[in-house]
Design a protein around this motif. Sequence first.
Motif, PDB file in Angstrom:
ATOM      1  N   ILE A  79       4.543  -3.385  -1.925  1.00 55.32           N
ATOM      2  CA  ILE A  79       5.877  -2.854  -1.655  1.00 55.32           C
ATOM      3  C   ILE A  79       6.048  -2.571  -0.163  1.00 55.32           C
ATOM      4  N   TYR A  80       5.030  -1.976   0.451  1.00 56.92           N
ATOM      5  CA  TYR A  80       5.109  -1.674   1.878  1.00 56.92           C
ATOM      6  C   TYR A  80       5.241  -2.952   2.708  1.00 56.92           C
ATOM      7  N   SER A  81       4.478  -3.969   2.349  1.00 59.81           N
ATOM      8  CA  SER A  81       4.539  -5.239   3.079  1.00 59.81           C
ATOM      9  C   SER A  81       5.898  -5.903   2.906  1.00 59.81           C
ATOM     10  N   LYS A  82       6.414  -5.866   1.711  1.00 57.81           N
ATOM     11  CA  LYS A  82       7.740  -6.438   1.457  1.00 57.81           C
ATOM     12  C   LYS A  82       8.793  -5.767   2.331  1.00 57.81           C
ATOM     13  N   GLU A  83       8.668  -4.476   2.533  1.00 59.52           N
ATOM     14  CA  GLU A  83       9.692  -3.729   3.263  1.00 59.52           C
ATOM     15  C   GLU A  83       9.515  -3.779   4.780  1.00 59.52           C
ATOM     16  N   ASN A  84       8.322  -4.116   5.269  1.00 58.08           N
ATOM     17  CA  ASN A  84       8.062  -3.955   6.701  1.00 58.08           C
ATOM     18  C   ASN A  84       7.556  -5.191   7.436  1.00 58.08           C
ATOM     19  N   LEU A  85       7.020  -6.179   6.713  1.00 57.92           N
ATOM     20  CA  LEU A  85       6.354  -7.282   7.400  1.00 57.92           C
ATOM     21  C   LEU A  85       7.299  -8.086   8.282  1.00 57.92           C
ATOM     22  N   VAL A 111       0.643 -13.329  13.370  1.00 57.30           N
ATOM     23  CA  VAL A 111      -0.653 -12.654  13.419  1.00 57.30           C
ATOM     24  C   VAL A 111      -0.464 -11.183  13.795  1.00 57.30           C
ATOM     25  N   ALA A 112       0.302 -10.933  14.844  1.00 62.89           N
ATOM     26  CA  ALA A 112       0.536  -9.550  15.271  1.00 62.89           C
ATOM     27  C   ALA A 112       1.230  -8.747  14.176  1.00 62.89           C
ATOM     28  N   GLY A 113       2.229  -9.352  13.517  1.00 60.06           N
ATOM     29  CA  GLY A 113       2.967  -8.651  12.471  1.00 60.06           C
ATOM     30  C   GLY A 113       2.118  -8.316  11.266  1.00 60.06           C
ATOM     31  N   ASP A 118      -0.782  -4.042   8.238  1.00 62.03           N
ATOM     32  CA  ASP A 118      -2.013  -3.525   7.632  1.00 62.03           C
ATOM     33  C   ASP A 118      -2.418  -2.198   8.258  1.00 62.03           C
ATOM     34  N   LYS A 119      -2.365  -2.135   9.590  1.00 61.32           N
ATOM     35  CA  LYS A 119      -2.774  -0.912  10.294  1.00 61.32           C
ATOM     36  C   LYS A 119      -1.892   0.268   9.911  1.00 61.32           C
ATOM     37  N   GLU A 120      -0.590   0.049   9.855  1.00 65.41           N
ATOM     38  CA  GLU A 120       0.325   1.142   9.522  1.00 65.41           C
ATOM     39  C   GLU A 120       0.202   1.557   8.062  1.00 65.41           C
ATOM     40  N   SER A 211     -11.403 -12.316   0.891  1.00 69.04           N
ATOM     41  CA  SER A 211     -11.937 -12.010   2.211  1.00 69.04           C
ATOM     42  C   SER A 211     -10.859 -11.536   3.170  1.00 69.04           C
ATOM     43  N   ARG A 212      -9.590 -11.760   2.826  1.00 69.06           N
ATOM     44  CA  ARG A 212      -8.481 -11.311   3.672  1.00 69.06           C
ATOM     45  C   ARG A 212      -7.358 -10.772   2.792  1.00 69.06           C
ATOM     46  N   SER A 213      -6.730  -9.723   3.267  1.00 67.30           N
ATOM     47  CA  SER A 213      -5.609  -9.117   2.546  1.00 67.30           C
ATOM     48  C   SER A 213      -4.943  -8.115   3.470  1.00 67.30           C
ATOM     49  N   ILE A 214      -3.854  -7.531   3.009  1.00 66.05           N
ATOM     50  CA  ILE A 214      -3.238  -6.384   3.670  1.00 66.05           C
ATOM     51  C   ILE A 214      -3.568  -5.164   2.834  1.00 66.05           C
ATOM     52  N   GLY A 215      -4.098  -4.112   3.477  1.00 68.97           N
ATOM     53  CA  GLY A 215      -4.498  -2.909   2.749  1.00 68.97           C
ATOM     54  C   GLY A 215      -5.990  -2.915   2.451  1.00 68.97           C
ATOM     55  N   ASP A 216      -6.359  -2.458   1.245  1.00 67.48           N
ATOM     56  CA  ASP A 216      -7.757  -2.436   0.789  1.00 67.48           C
ATOM     57  C   ASP A 216      -8.663  -1.651   1.730  1.00 67.48           C
ATOM     58  N   MET A 217      -8.198  -0.488   2.180  1.00 66.91           N
ATOM     59  CA  MET A 217      -8.976   0.309   3.112  1.00 66.91           C
ATOM     60  C   MET A 217     -10.266   0.828   2.487  1.00 66.91           C
TER      61      MET A 217
END
Length: 431
Positions: A79-85, A111-113, A118-120, A211-217
Amino acid sequence: MLPKSGDHHTVPLSVLLKRESANEKIERPEISHGQASQSKKGEDFTFIKTECQRVLGDGVTTYSVFALFDGHNGSAAAIYSKENLLNNVLSAIPPDLSSDEWVLALPRALVAGFVKTDKEFQERAQTSGTTATFVIIEGWVLTAASVGDSRGVFESAEGAIYYLSADHRLECCEEERERITASGGEVGRLNTGGGTEIGPLRCWPGGLCLSRSIGDMDVGEFIVPVPYVKQIKISSSGGRLIISSDGVWDALSAETAFDCCRGMPADAAAAQIVKEAVHVKGLRDDTTCIVVDIQPPEKPEPPKPPSKKQGKRVFKSMFRKKHSESSSQVDKEEYSEPDVVEELFEEGSASLSERLDSKYPVCNMFKLFMCAVCQVEIKPGEGISIHAGTADPRKSRPWDGPFLCSSCQEKKEAMEGRRPSGASRYSSGSE
């Protein structure tokens, strides 16, 4: 631009786009789309935004965005990625670029986005994660960025299939497994006791198959959000794009997905693909599909090769010179051979230094006193070069940009395994 083999000669994208814009016979494509889904967990989300306007110095241009996010361990990251990416990608592109410069800037902006998103999200201390397959269509250029195992696939009107995303499952790539273990993670199958191992390869701690994703801290920051990016120039005859979650691709090959919906409009095609996938495997996972048809404006129906292709010959001559026959010989034929899709850019490295390097086109894309990832202002002398700390002395240019703020530098070091993972930096939390 990627080098091409054989005797074909490529032309820089900027030249190609300028020629195209100056040629009245080449018009922007018509885009139609449809989506369908059957839900098991409710963690798949789509983002579709067409006719996005961007102001140029001499007018207005439009682009369209199609994205799919397949969440896991909850839906918060999706949801966060959908709203902000999208906003995070756009914020990395300077506002004063021409149309062709804007397209050239997309790979690094994506890449930057992705990294900023992910960081935010990790700063919210929520432990869910998501795949992301994110496609921007600007004119006849399609740019795709992806992490995880959702996929984007394009079929040209002539029937050739182009894979626009990489599958970031640990089973699929030895290089990714080596990167994770070198950064402090462990890779192995689930141990049920007594030495018995079952299931797919997973990253530990956490047990994630990707091996790659957004999140999963909670897994570790060596599970990186740096996307695989591919950019193609679509031929003037158009084609069909399918973006689907693994609920589709675990059941259907790309060829089967295209074949099962051939001749259908985009909305019916998406529903048919989901129906076919569920029929094969059952509803074991969220199963979501976006279908996008990209067609010449003069052909509202799904394109078929016409008998006369004068417009195509003009388009083709813009970016390729055939060595086997002259243009006068082509003109005498009843029709020319089909157009081809031109692959303009492809990069899958997980290294942020390589992906943001100023060697790429639009070298002045990142400003001197602005963080290349999060876009915050940096005071003179406080920016950290993306080359700082590079092991290879030939690439070590600490005086050279782009530059990162201290927070994004910490993020970069964590992804490279050079500081404790994000799980120790942020406090745990639940959704």
